[in-house]
Design a protein around this motif. Structure first.
Motif, PDB file in Angstrom:
ATOM      1  N   VAL A   1       0.851  -1.186   0.000  1.00  0.00           N
ATOM      2  CA  VAL A   1       0.000   0.000   0.000  1.00  0.00           C
ATOM      3  C   VAL A   1       0.892   1.242   0.000  1.00  0.00           C
ATOM      4  O   VAL A   1       1.866   1.319   0.750  1.00  0.00           O
ATOM      5  N   GLN A   2       0.508   2.184  -0.839  1.00  0.00           N
ATOM      6  CA  GLN A   2       1.225   3.458  -0.871  1.00  0.00           C
ATOM      7  C   GLN A   2       0.233   4.605  -0.871  1.00  0.00           C
ATOM      8  O   GLN A   2      -0.784   4.554  -1.555  1.00  0.00           O
ATOM      9  N   LEU A   3       0.552   5.615  -0.083  1.00  0.00           N
ATOM     10  CA  LEU A   3      -0.194   6.857  -0.086  1.00  0.00           C
ATOM     11  C   LEU A   3       0.791   7.962  -0.438  1.00  0.00           C
ATOM     12  O   LEU A   3       1.783   8.156   0.263  1.00  0.00           O
ATOM     13  N   GLN A   4       0.516   8.658  -1.514  1.00  0.00           N
ATOM     14  CA  GLN A   4       1.423   9.690  -2.002  1.00  0.00           C
ATOM     15  C   GLN A   4       0.748  11.047  -1.876  1.00  0.00           C
ATOM     16  O   GLN A   4      -0.148  11.371  -2.643  1.00  0.00           O
ATOM     17  N   ALA A   5       1.211  11.817  -0.903  1.00  0.00           N
ATOM     18  CA  ALA A   5       0.630  13.142  -0.675  1.00  0.00           C
ATOM     19  C   ALA A   5       1.399  14.191  -1.460  1.00  0.00           C
ATOM     20  O   ALA A   5       2.620  14.093  -1.629  1.00  0.00           O
ATOM     21  N   SER A   6       0.673  15.189  -1.913  1.00  0.00           N
ATOM     22  CA  SER A   6       1.294  16.288  -2.646  1.00  0.00           C
ATOM     23  C   SER A   6       0.451  17.540  -2.487  1.00  0.00           C
ATOM     24  O   SER A   6      -0.670  17.487  -1.983  1.00  0.00           O
ATOM     25  N   GLY A   7       1.014  18.661  -2.932  1.00  0.00           N
ATOM     26  CA  GLY A   7       0.261  19.902  -2.948  1.00  0.00           C
ATOM     27  C   GLY A   7       0.645  20.908  -1.883  1.00  0.00           C
ATOM     28  O   GLY A   7       0.119  22.020  -1.872  1.00  0.00           O
ATOM     29  N   GLY A   8       1.533  20.527  -0.992  1.00  0.00           N
ATOM     30  CA  GLY A   8       1.957  21.482   0.021  1.00  0.00           C
ATOM     31  C   GLY A   8       2.790  22.596  -0.578  1.00  0.00           C
ATOM     32  O   GLY A   8       3.182  22.547  -1.741  1.00  0.00           O
ATOM     33  N   GLY A   9       3.049  23.603   0.216  1.00  0.00           N
ATOM     34  CA  GLY A   9       3.848  24.719  -0.256  1.00  0.00           C
ATOM     35  C   GLY A   9       3.762  25.886   0.700  1.00  0.00           C
ATOM     36  O   GLY A   9       3.258  25.751   1.820  1.00  0.00           O
ATOM     37  N   CYS A  21      -3.880  13.231  -2.205  1.00  0.00           N
ATOM     38  CA  CYS A  21      -3.270  11.994  -1.720  1.00  0.00           C
ATOM     39  C   CYS A  21      -3.757  10.859  -2.610  1.00  0.00           C
ATOM     40  O   CYS A  21      -4.938  10.509  -2.602  1.00  0.00           O
ATOM     41  N   ALA A  22      -2.829  10.316  -3.375  1.00  0.00           N
ATOM     42  CA  ALA A  22      -3.143   9.219  -4.279  1.00  0.00           C
ATOM     43  C   ALA A  22      -2.809   7.897  -3.603  1.00  0.00           C
ATOM     44  O   ALA A  22      -1.689   7.713  -3.112  1.00  0.00           O
ATOM     45  N   ALA A  23      -3.772   6.997  -3.590  1.00  0.00           N
ATOM     46  CA  ALA A  23      -3.606   5.713  -2.918  1.00  0.00           C
ATOM     47  C   ALA A  23      -3.468   4.583  -3.927  1.00  0.00           C
ATOM     48  O   ALA A  23      -4.080   4.621  -5.004  1.00  0.00           O
ATOM     49  N   TYR A 112      -2.307   2.913   7.325  1.00  0.00           N
ATOM     50  CA  TYR A 112      -1.426   3.351   6.246  1.00  0.00           C
ATOM     51  C   TYR A 112      -1.297   4.869   6.273  1.00  0.00           C
ATOM     52  O   TYR A 112      -2.291   5.581   6.434  1.00  0.00           O
ATOM     53  N   TRP A 113      -0.076   5.332   6.064  1.00  0.00           N
ATOM     54  CA  TRP A 113       0.213   6.765   6.142  1.00  0.00           C
ATOM     55  C   TRP A 113       1.036   7.217   4.944  1.00  0.00           C
ATOM     56  O   TRP A 113       1.921   6.492   4.477  1.00  0.00           O
ATOM     57  N   GLY A 114       0.740   8.406   4.478  1.00  0.00           N
ATOM     58  CA  GLY A 114       1.569   9.022   3.456  1.00  0.00           C
ATOM     59  C   GLY A 114       2.794   9.649   4.085  1.00  0.00           C
ATOM     60  O   GLY A 114       2.962   9.663   5.310  1.00  0.00           O
ATOM     61  N   GLN A 115       3.631  10.217   3.232  1.00  0.00           N
ATOM     62  CA  GLN A 115       4.920  10.717   3.683  1.00  0.00           C
ATOM     63  C   GLN A 115       4.867  12.125   4.272  1.00  0.00           C
ATOM     64  O   GLN A 115       5.833  12.574   4.854  1.00  0.00           O
TER      65      GLN A 115
END
Length: 123
Positions: A1-9, A21-23, A112-115
Motif C-alpha cells: 500500500v502506498q499513499l502519495q501526498a502532494s500539494g503542500g507549499g 493523496c493518491a492511494a 497506512y500513512w503518506g509521507q
C-alpha cells in the motif's frame, strides 16, 4: 500500500492550497481516509476524515475553511484549504483505515500513512 501526498507549499495568510493523496494497493472505495497535521512542537492531530460514502468529519478549528473530498475513480482524497492562517502551518499527512467510520478520530486505527507534505503560511 502506498499513499502519495502532494500539494503542500508556502502561501501567505488568506491564501489557499489543495492537498492531494493518491492511494494504491488497497480497495480505496472501502477505505476511510483522513488528513492529519503536525505543527512544530505539537502532537499530530486529525484535521478531517472522509467516509466511504462521502460523509465527512472536521476538527472544529477548520470547519468552514477546509473541505475534504474523495474521487474513488482516481483513488485520491483531497483537502482543500482556504483562508489559511499562520497557525495552519504544519506537515500534513494523509492516512487510511479500513475500520468503521465510528473510529475515525482514533489515530491508531489508521494503518497506512503518506509521507507528509509541508504547508507553510506566512503572515
Amino acid at each position: 500500500v502506498q499513499l502519495q501526498a502532494s500539494g503542500g507549499g508556502s502561501v501567505q495568510a488568506g491564501g489557499s492550497l489543495t492537498l492531494s493523496c493518491a492511494a494504491s494497493g488497497l480497495t480505496f472505495s472501502d477505505t476511510v481516509m483522513g488528513w492529519f497535521r503536525q505543527a512544530p512542537g505539537k502532537e499530530r492531530e486529525l484535521v478531517a476524515a472522509c467516509d466511504t460514502d462521502g460523509d465527512t468529519h472536521y476538527v472544529d478549528s477548520v470547519k468552514g475553511r477546509f473541505t475534504i473530498s474523495r474521487d474513488n475513480a482516481k483513488n485520491t482524497v483531497y483537502l482543500q484549504m482556504t483562508g489559511l492562517k499562520p497557525e495552519h502551518t504544519a506537515v500534513y499527512y494523509c492516512a487510511a483505515t479500513t475500520k468503521p467510520w465510528r473510529y475515525r478520530k482514533v489515530q491508531s486505527v489508521y494503518r497506512y500513512w503518506g509521507q507528509g507534505t509541508l504547508v507553510t503560511v506566512s503572515s
